[in-house]
Design a protein around this motif. Sequence first.
Motif, short mmCIF file in Angstrom:
data_model
loop_
_atom_site.label_atom_id
_atom_site.label_comp_id
_atom_site.label_asym_id
_atom_site.label_seq_id
_atom_site.Cartn_x
_atom_site.Cartn_y
_atom_site.Cartn_z
N ALA A 378 0.83 -1.21 0.00
CA ALA A 378 0.00 0.00 0.00
C ALA A 378 0.86 1.25 0.00
O ALA A 378 0.57 2.24 -0.70
N GLU A 379 1.93 1.23 0.80
CA GLU A 379 2.82 2.40 0.85
C GLU A 379 3.52 2.62 -0.50
O GLU A 379 3.66 3.76 -0.96
N VAL A 380 3.92 1.51 -1.12
CA VAL A 380 4.58 1.63 -2.42
C VAL A 380 3.60 2.20 -3.45
O VAL A 380 3.93 3.12 -4.21
N PHE A 381 2.38 1.67 -3.43
CA PHE A 381 1.40 2.13 -4.42
C PHE A 381 1.06 3.61 -4.22
O PHE A 381 0.96 4.37 -5.18
N ASP A 382 0.89 4.00 -2.96
CA ASP A 382 0.61 5.41 -2.68
C ASP A 382 1.71 6.31 -3.24
O ASP A 382 1.45 7.36 -3.81
N PHE A 383 2.93 5.85 -3.04
CA PHE A 383 4.07 6.64 -3.52
C PHE A 383 4.07 6.72 -5.05
O PHE A 383 4.20 7.82 -5.63
N LEU A 384 3.90 5.56 -5.70
CA LEU A 384 3.92 5.55 -7.17
C LEU A 384 2.76 6.37 -7.73
O LEU A 384 2.90 7.06 -8.74
N VAL A 393 -0.62 11.60 -14.73
CA VAL A 393 -1.27 10.30 -14.95
C VAL A 393 -2.02 9.90 -13.67
O VAL A 393 -1.40 9.81 -12.60
N GLN A 394 -3.32 9.72 -13.77
CA GLN A 394 -4.11 9.31 -12.61
C GLN A 394 -4.27 7.79 -12.63
O GLN A 394 -4.92 7.24 -13.51
N LEU A 395 -3.66 7.12 -11.66
CA LEU A 395 -3.74 5.65 -11.61
C LEU A 395 -4.99 5.23 -10.86
O LEU A 395 -5.35 5.85 -9.85
N PRO A 396 -5.70 4.18 -11.34
CA PRO A 396 -6.89 3.69 -10.63
C PRO A 396 -6.52 3.15 -9.26
O PRO A 396 -5.45 2.58 -9.07
N GLU A 397 -7.44 3.33 -8.29
CA GLU A 397 -7.15 2.95 -6.90
C GLU A 397 -7.00 1.46 -6.71
O GLU A 397 -6.30 1.00 -5.81
N ASP A 398 -7.69 0.66 -7.55
CA ASP A 398 -7.67 -0.78 -7.35
C ASP A 398 -6.53 -1.47 -8.10
O ASP A 398 -6.52 -2.68 -8.29
N MET A 399 -5.56 -0.71 -8.49
CA MET A 399 -4.44 -1.25 -9.27
C MET A 399 -3.37 -1.82 -8.32
O MET A 399 -3.20 -1.33 -7.21
N SER A 400 -2.66 -2.83 -8.79
CA SER A 400 -1.51 -3.32 -8.03
C SER A 400 -0.28 -2.53 -8.42
O SER A 400 -0.09 -2.20 -9.60
N TRP A 401 0.56 -2.23 -7.45
CA TRP A 401 1.73 -1.40 -7.78
C TRP A 401 2.64 -2.11 -8.76
O TRP A 401 3.37 -1.46 -9.54
N GLN A 402 2.62 -3.45 -8.73
CA GLN A 402 3.50 -4.19 -9.65
C GLN A 402 3.10 -3.94 -11.12
O GLN A 402 3.92 -4.16 -12.03
N SER A 485 15.51 0.55 -7.67
CA SER A 485 15.88 -0.82 -7.29
C SER A 485 15.55 -1.75 -8.45
O SER A 485 14.41 -1.82 -8.89
N TRP A 486 16.57 -2.47 -8.92
CA TRP A 486 16.34 -3.41 -10.04
C TRP A 486 15.56 -4.63 -9.58
O TRP A 486 14.68 -5.11 -10.29
N SER A 487 15.87 -5.13 -8.39
CA SER A 487 15.20 -6.36 -7.95
C SER A 487 13.71 -6.13 -7.70
O SER A 487 12.89 -6.99 -7.96
N ALA A 488 13.35 -4.93 -7.21
CA ALA A 488 11.93 -4.64 -6.97
C ALA A 488 11.29 -3.97 -8.18
O ALA A 488 10.07 -3.87 -8.24
N ASN A 489 12.14 -3.50 -9.10
CA ASN A 489 11.67 -2.77 -10.28
C ASN A 489 10.77 -1.59 -9.88
O ASN A 489 9.66 -1.42 -10.39
N ARG A 490 11.29 -0.80 -8.97
CA ARG A 490 10.57 0.40 -8.51
C ARG A 490 11.55 1.33 -7.82
O ARG A 490 12.65 0.92 -7.46
N PRO A 491 11.14 2.58 -7.65
CA PRO A 491 12.01 3.47 -6.87
C PRO A 491 12.04 3.06 -5.41
O PRO A 491 11.06 2.51 -4.89
N MET A 492 13.17 3.32 -4.76
CA MET A 492 13.27 3.11 -3.32
C MET A 492 12.58 4.30 -2.64
O MET A 492 12.89 5.46 -2.95
#
Length: 630
Positions: A378-384, A393-402, A485-492
């Motif tokens: 949830a924290e990652v998604f909020d950040f992204l 870009v407005q991301l839908p709330e029910d989306m997975s951060w992955q 982060s390459w392993s998580a494929n997201r910003p730290m």
Amino acid sequence: MAEVRGALKAGPLSLDEFCSWPVTVIRSLIGAGDGDDGERLHRLRFLLQRGLWIDSDYSGVAGEYEVMHQMLQALKHIALEAAGLGGESAVSCFNNVKVVHGRFCDKGKQQQDILKYISSLHNNSVCLFGDLNDRLPTAARQLLDSMIPETKVTPAEAKQAYSNMSQWLMENRAWVFAPAGTSPCLIHGTDCPLVKSVEPASTSPATPPPKRRRLSFSESDTSKMDVAGEEESVPLAPASSFLRVNLAGTTCTGWSSAGKGLHFADPSERPHAIWLAERVARAEQGVEDMVISECTPRYPVKEKLADLEKTHEIIYLHISPMQLGWPVRRSRVFTCSLNRESMAWVGPDQSAVADHFLQLFGREIQATADVFLAATDAEVFDFLRERASKRGVQLPEDMSWQDVSMQHVYAPGQLVRLENYEKARQEVLSEKHSDGADDAAVAGDSGPSRDCGAWYADLEQNPGHGASTPGPILPSALTHGTLHSWSANRPMLPMEQYVAHGWNVFADRTSWKHGCEILPALQKRSMCQQKKMLGNGWHLPVIASWWFYCMCHSVKLDRAASIQPERTLLRSGGSSFSLGQDSQQSLSSFGDCGAATDSDMSRQQFQSVASDSHEENPGASPRRFVRFLQ
DNA sequence: TAGGTGACTGGGAGCTGTCT
DNA sequence: AGACAGCTCCCAGTCACCTA
């Protein structure tokens, strides 16, 4: 160094082990098993029993406050463990260490907001000063203003101008930094004393009458004040008996390799000169015992602190979190300056400090920076989502951060650099494969690890340029930066970066439950501000290790009880009597020096260590406790 | 005007290879 | 073996522009 590296202990591996660094610091000092644990324990006891009076300049987000908050919990933890063994413990006093934060000082508004929050946690008892210039008398300030170099002068001319300021401050320090000096306080809305005496906190008009945490001092029944971190009324020693410490993370902009490199011609020379001259004055006034400072590794300690040598013994250390087993780049130089009138260094000579420090604290890196990726989905998604929103870009709330594309999160330039870093990374990995090297530490051991192992890069730095240090170790935190982060494929996330620097902002997901005290204030800041404050901040485990290492190798002199206390304690490399020898030899040497006939402090120390060596009271024996720690 | 965003430089320290 | 030049690595930064 090769010998030291060969004997390195394994470093922390799990998030739990990283977050419990405060206990690791203490165990490294009094559970090292090198024969000197007992002596270090007793020196630490005698300093901590006095209580610590802490003032900070260049406070930032008050790293020293968070360090001491964590270390107090660790000391209690150690005392509790020892109590479990039964009997009176040598570390039982760790339960009740008094710490008073006298003042903070910082120019930055964001930092001031954090510092105000900390003061509010303690009934606004901690003063907050702004500019270091504010503490100068008007005449002195005007004179320094007139000495500021013109905007278009050569670096040599600017250097001379700042040198003149420094010289003038040193020559006039007695009246410029008079004991009764004041500075505008942002907490109390009035001029507050720079050197606090023990007096009722209610003398400050803006300070509400404290409702709790009031502690009475034994010096006077009517003298009361607030003590940060204390919940109960406990008798305190007089203020004069505190170990009085000044901490400062002096401005590095003149010395950072990422800046202009103006060195002695940088405008930061003026506040540094003010800070330095005041340290000399406070030592001469007998109101400050120890100065701990930190700066970029290019800060030339001997030149910058030359004026301190008249009054202080100076020890310094270049160290990086990596040498303590943390996969984080942040090399720094730390100093410890002891007022020769009130303190004595009993540790190794300067030339041996680094090796000795690493014997105690040196650890092999076991984990990659992936260990700090502790944010929830949830924290990652909020950040992204917030990042994407700023890019329109407005991301839908029910989306997975992955499922969030980094195209929506990163700026165009960042995406180009991400691609370039990936090319460079593949080249490094292919080279390692062709060499047959063990790249487990780089790319992990199992599954798709070769493609998505731990790897970090700052997407605001071009590969091959700037602070470009891609790899499994976290790049040095600048005052901004976007770590991918390459392993998580997201910003730290910024909060994950705080964890990597020792701030326990995820206390709810580690076994070390003592969370970061400034977290509520930190979370209110923007991402940009959080990064800036981290970039200007300390790696807490490193400075905690240095601070406590220094306290374990220093003694407070009691000049009222001894004409020449140095005779026992101030020999060059004063602690050589103990280093590398077992405790029994250390004790006999200590006794031969006549410690038992000198100051009360030395006598008590001798008697206490002696009782340990004879095991008259096994239950209270530090040696027993040391065995327990091992 | 203050704060946020994005693109970007320069120099010191230390390592390495070559020359004397 | 020591001196030296050239190379590589590294960096609590700076600045112009944008936006609220």
